[in-house]
Design a protein around this motif. Structure first.
Motif, PDB file in Angstrom:
ATOM      1  N   TYR A 104       8.451  -5.908  -3.681  1.00 23.53           N
ATOM      2  CA  TYR A 104       9.010  -5.692  -2.339  1.00 23.53           C
ATOM      3  C   TYR A 104       7.978  -5.932  -1.238  1.00 23.53           C
ATOM      4  N   TRP A 105       6.818  -5.294  -1.341  1.00 27.94           N
ATOM      5  CA  TRP A 105       5.785  -5.378  -0.305  1.00 27.94           C
ATOM      6  C   TRP A 105       4.685  -6.371  -0.674  1.00 27.94           C
ATOM      7  N   GLY A 106       4.584  -6.692  -1.949  1.00 28.18           N
ATOM      8  CA  GLY A 106       3.530  -7.562  -2.438  1.00 28.18           C
ATOM      9  C   GLY A 106       3.413  -8.905  -1.743  1.00 28.18           C
ATOM     10  N   PRO A 107       4.545  -9.618  -1.445  1.00 28.26           N
ATOM     11  CA  PRO A 107       4.435 -10.911  -0.764  1.00 28.26           C
ATOM     12  C   PRO A 107       3.721 -10.839   0.578  1.00 28.26           C
ATOM     13  N   ASN A 108       3.903  -9.728   1.308  1.00 29.12           N
ATOM     14  CA  ASN A 108       3.223  -9.567   2.597  1.00 29.12           C
ATOM     15  C   ASN A 108       1.718  -9.414   2.410  1.00 29.12           C
ATOM     16  N   ILE A 109       1.336  -8.643   1.397  1.00 28.09           N
ATOM     17  CA  ILE A 109      -0.090  -8.495   1.095  1.00 28.09           C
ATOM     18  C   ILE A 109      -0.685  -9.841   0.707  1.00 28.09           C
ATOM     19  N   LEU A 110      -0.005 -10.554  -0.179  1.00 29.09           N
ATOM     20  CA  LEU A 110      -0.500 -11.836  -0.659  1.00 29.09           C
ATOM     21  C   LEU A 110      -0.661 -12.827   0.487  1.00 29.09           C
ATOM     22  N   LEU A 116       5.227  -9.828 -13.805  1.00 34.31           N
ATOM     23  CA  LEU A 116       6.028  -9.874 -15.028  1.00 34.31           C
ATOM     24  C   LEU A 116       7.307 -10.687 -14.858  1.00 34.31           C
ATOM     25  N   SER A 117       7.857 -10.678 -13.660  1.00 31.19           N
ATOM     26  CA  SER A 117       9.119 -11.367 -13.411  1.00 31.19           C
ATOM     27  C   SER A 117       8.908 -12.876 -13.309  1.00 31.19           C
ATOM     28  N   ALA A 118       9.666 -13.634 -14.105  1.00 28.17           N
ATOM     29  CA  ALA A 118       9.580 -15.095 -14.060  1.00 28.17           C
ATOM     30  C   ALA A 118      10.019 -15.619 -12.693  1.00 28.17           C
ATOM     31  N   GLU A 119      11.007 -14.960 -12.117  1.00 26.53           N
ATOM     32  CA  GLU A 119      11.492 -15.367 -10.794  1.00 26.53           C
ATOM     33  C   GLU A 119      10.407 -15.204  -9.738  1.00 26.53           C
ATOM     34  N   ARG A 120       9.693 -14.064  -9.788  1.00 26.34           N
ATOM     35  CA  ARG A 120       8.620 -13.827  -8.816  1.00 26.34           C
ATOM     36  C   ARG A 120       7.423 -14.740  -9.079  1.00 26.34           C
ATOM     37  N   GLN A 121       7.181 -15.059 -10.326  1.00 28.13           N
ATOM     38  CA  GLN A 121       6.121 -16.013 -10.648  1.00 28.13           C
ATOM     39  C   GLN A 121       6.405 -17.360  -9.988  1.00 28.13           C
ATOM     40  N   GLU A 122       7.655 -17.805 -10.098  1.00 23.73           N
ATOM     41  CA  GLU A 122       8.050 -19.080  -9.493  1.00 23.73           C
ATOM     42  C   GLU A 122       7.926 -19.020  -7.975  1.00 23.73           C
ATOM     43  N   PHE A 123       8.244 -17.863  -7.411  1.00 26.72           N
ATOM     44  CA  PHE A 123       8.112 -17.655  -5.966  1.00 26.72           C
ATOM     45  C   PHE A 123       6.669 -17.873  -5.522  1.00 26.72           C
ATOM     46  N   VAL A 124       5.718 -17.278  -6.238  1.00 28.92           N
ATOM     47  CA  VAL A 124       4.302 -17.415  -5.894  1.00 28.92           C
ATOM     48  C   VAL A 124       3.845 -18.857  -6.080  1.00 28.92           C
ATOM     49  N   THR A 125       4.198 -19.454  -7.205  1.00 32.11           N
ATOM     50  CA  THR A 125       3.774 -20.823  -7.509  1.00 32.11           C
ATOM     51  C   THR A 125       4.283 -21.821  -6.476  1.00 32.11           C
ATOM     52  N   ALA A 134     -12.407  -8.209  -6.932  1.00 37.62           N
ATOM     53  CA  ALA A 134     -11.559  -7.127  -6.438  1.00 37.62           C
ATOM     54  C   ALA A 134     -10.130  -7.323  -6.909  1.00 37.62           C
ATOM     55  N   VAL A 135      -9.424  -6.197  -7.037  1.00 42.25           N
ATOM     56  CA  VAL A 135      -8.037  -6.213  -7.499  1.00 42.25           C
ATOM     57  C   VAL A 135      -7.166  -5.499  -6.469  1.00 42.25           C
ATOM     58  N   VAL A 136      -6.059  -6.129  -6.119  1.00 39.72           N
ATOM     59  CA  VAL A 136      -5.063  -5.515  -5.242  1.00 39.72           C
ATOM     60  C   VAL A 136      -3.854  -5.152  -6.086  1.00 39.72           C
ATOM     61  N   ILE A 137      -3.447  -3.882  -6.011  1.00 36.43           N
ATOM     62  CA  ILE A 137      -2.377  -3.370  -6.864  1.00 36.43           C
ATOM     63  C   ILE A 137      -1.152  -3.044  -6.019  1.00 36.43           C
ATOM     64  N   ALA A 138      -0.062  -3.762  -6.260  1.00 36.47           N
ATOM     65  CA  ALA A 138       1.197  -3.543  -5.546  1.00 36.47           C
ATOM     66  C   ALA A 138       2.314  -3.400  -6.566  1.00 36.47           C
ATOM     67  N   THR A 139       2.224  -2.353  -7.360  1.00 34.13           N
ATOM     68  CA  THR A 139       3.132  -2.090  -8.476  1.00 34.13           C
ATOM     69  C   THR A 139       3.785  -0.724  -8.288  1.00 34.13           C
ATOM     70  N   PRO A 140       4.754  -0.339  -9.135  1.00 35.80           N
ATOM     71  CA  PRO A 140       5.356   0.989  -9.020  1.00 35.80           C
ATOM     72  C   PRO A 140       4.322   2.117  -9.092  1.00 35.80           C
ATOM     73  N   VAL A 141       4.635   3.224  -8.432  1.00 38.65           N
ATOM     74  CA  VAL A 141       3.700   4.339  -8.293  1.00 38.65           C
ATOM     75  C   VAL A 141       3.191   4.851  -9.643  1.00 38.65           C
ATOM     76  N   ALA A 142       4.062   4.880 -10.637  1.00 42.52           N
ATOM     77  CA  ALA A 142       3.680   5.421 -11.943  1.00 42.52           C
ATOM     78  C   ALA A 142       2.536   4.656 -12.587  1.00 42.52           C
ATOM     79  N   THR A 143       2.302   3.412 -12.162  1.00 41.16           N
ATOM     80  CA  THR A 143       1.247   2.591 -12.770  1.00 41.16           C
ATOM     81  C   THR A 143      -0.066   2.630 -11.990  1.00 41.16           C
ATOM     82  N   HIS A 144      -0.066   3.229 -10.810  1.00 41.44           N
ATOM     83  CA  HIS A 144      -1.226   3.143  -9.929  1.00 41.44           C
ATOM     84  C   HIS A 144      -2.504   3.692 -10.560  1.00 41.44           C
TER      85      HIS A 144
END
Length: 332
Positions: free
Chosen positions: A14-20, A37-46, A69-79
């Protein structure tokens, strides 16, 4: 010549594209890898950034010695897990809000970052908002007088989330802003009340009350079941009052309003006798200052890179994040 910081971003939801987008446009860093993980989002980035490596293998990031450095924009449970693993692999970390689910987890992140001399920063984006910073200067200058209370409203109809409640989704913004405005104090007490109407066990509306030293009160109302979209904070001081409305064209409105105690001559030539009290209701001008806007997320990403390059203290580091999560997680 300044060496470019190599960055990997984990998550482009949701917010990751803005960060990227802001990382890509930053001249002091280069995005080497995106994990999604999502193939659709992978294609979006590519499709947008063909020079960036895209993978679903998060382990490759931690093993890559070229990534700084690593930027983490994943669900809260994984932070917590992703942040600690990044720090353990010697990489600076920016993680979306909240930094973790418990104060203990945030404390562990802070200790690990300090031990390895690394930056651990949380995405409290509104602290990089020009209007919030303008309001901070007003408070620090004394123009508002003594701060009496602050209340905020962050309301909308949706977007309902299944992983966190309205408090953890919205209130990190307001808590971080209030902490910033007041100088990051430790509250004397907190009390929250919420209700789950749509999903069992996930509060859709929450009221959070905070008591600070010096008789300062704060009230936070968050909801994703409200008919109006509201993003507003009101600060009431002894001299003036301010409304910060993030949706309005004029984001800051300064009200020269207040109630002043008048000095009254008493029987024994004493002033301000407790038995003789009068008040003056003051209602002056409303000032709408021009605040030069620049995308807060851009400023936030620049600050993250700057802290890595210079070693400057991070405005929204683990210490600030710990106080915010403590307020959200506990009733004191």
């Amino acid at each position: 010549m300044i060496q470019l910081i190599n960055i990997a971003q984990i998550g482009v939801g949701y917010w990751g594209p803005n960060i990227l987008r802001n990382l890509i446009s930053n001249d002091d860093c280069t995005v080497k890898t995106v994990v999604e993980l999502s193939a659709e989002r992978q294609e979006f980035v590519t499709s947008l950034y063909p020079t960036v490596d895209v993978t679903d293998d998060v382990e490759s990031v931690f093993k890559d010695s070229q990534i700084d450095a690593v930027v983490i924009a994943t669900p809260v449970a994984t932070h917590f897990d992703l942040t600690t693993r990044a720090l353990e692999s010697g990489k600076h970390v920016f993680v979306e809000k909240p930094m973790a689910k418990t104060p203990e987890e945030v404390e562990e992140i802070g200790i690990l970052a300090k031990k390895n001399n690394l930056v651990a920063m949380v995405g409290h984006t509104f602290l990089y908002n020009a209007a919030v910073r303008y309001l901070k200067k007003l408070i620090d200058s004394g123009e508002l007088g003594e701060i009496r209370y602050i209340y905020s409203q962050r309301l909308n109809l949706g977007r309902i989330r299944p992983d966190v409640d309205a408090l953890w989704n919205f209130a990190p913004h307001d808590v971080s802003i209030i902490q910033y405005l007041l100088g990051d104090p430790t509250p004397l007490s907190t009390k929250k009340q919420g209700m789950d109407y749509v999903q069992k066990g996930i509060d859709d509306v929450v009221f959070l009350n905070i008591i600070y030293p010096n008789k300062v009160m704060a009230h936070i109302h968050v909801s994703w079941l409200d008919p109006h979209k509201v993003r507003k904070i009101t600060v009431v001081g002894s001299k003036k009052m301010v409304i910060y409305d993030d949706i309005a064209d004029n984001k800051i409105a300064i009200y020269d309003k207040g109630i002043d105690r008048m000095a009254i001559l008493g029987e024994n030539m004493d002033f301000d006798s407790s038995s003789i009290v009068q008040f003056n209701h003051r209602s002056g001008d409303v000032h709408l200052p021009k605040v030069q806007f620049e995308e807060p997320l851009k400023i936030e990403m620049e600050h993250f890179i700057d802290c890595i390059l210079t070693g400057n203290e991070c405005l929204t580091g683990a210490e600030h994040a710990h106080k915010v999560v403590t307020i959200l997680a506990k009733e004191l």
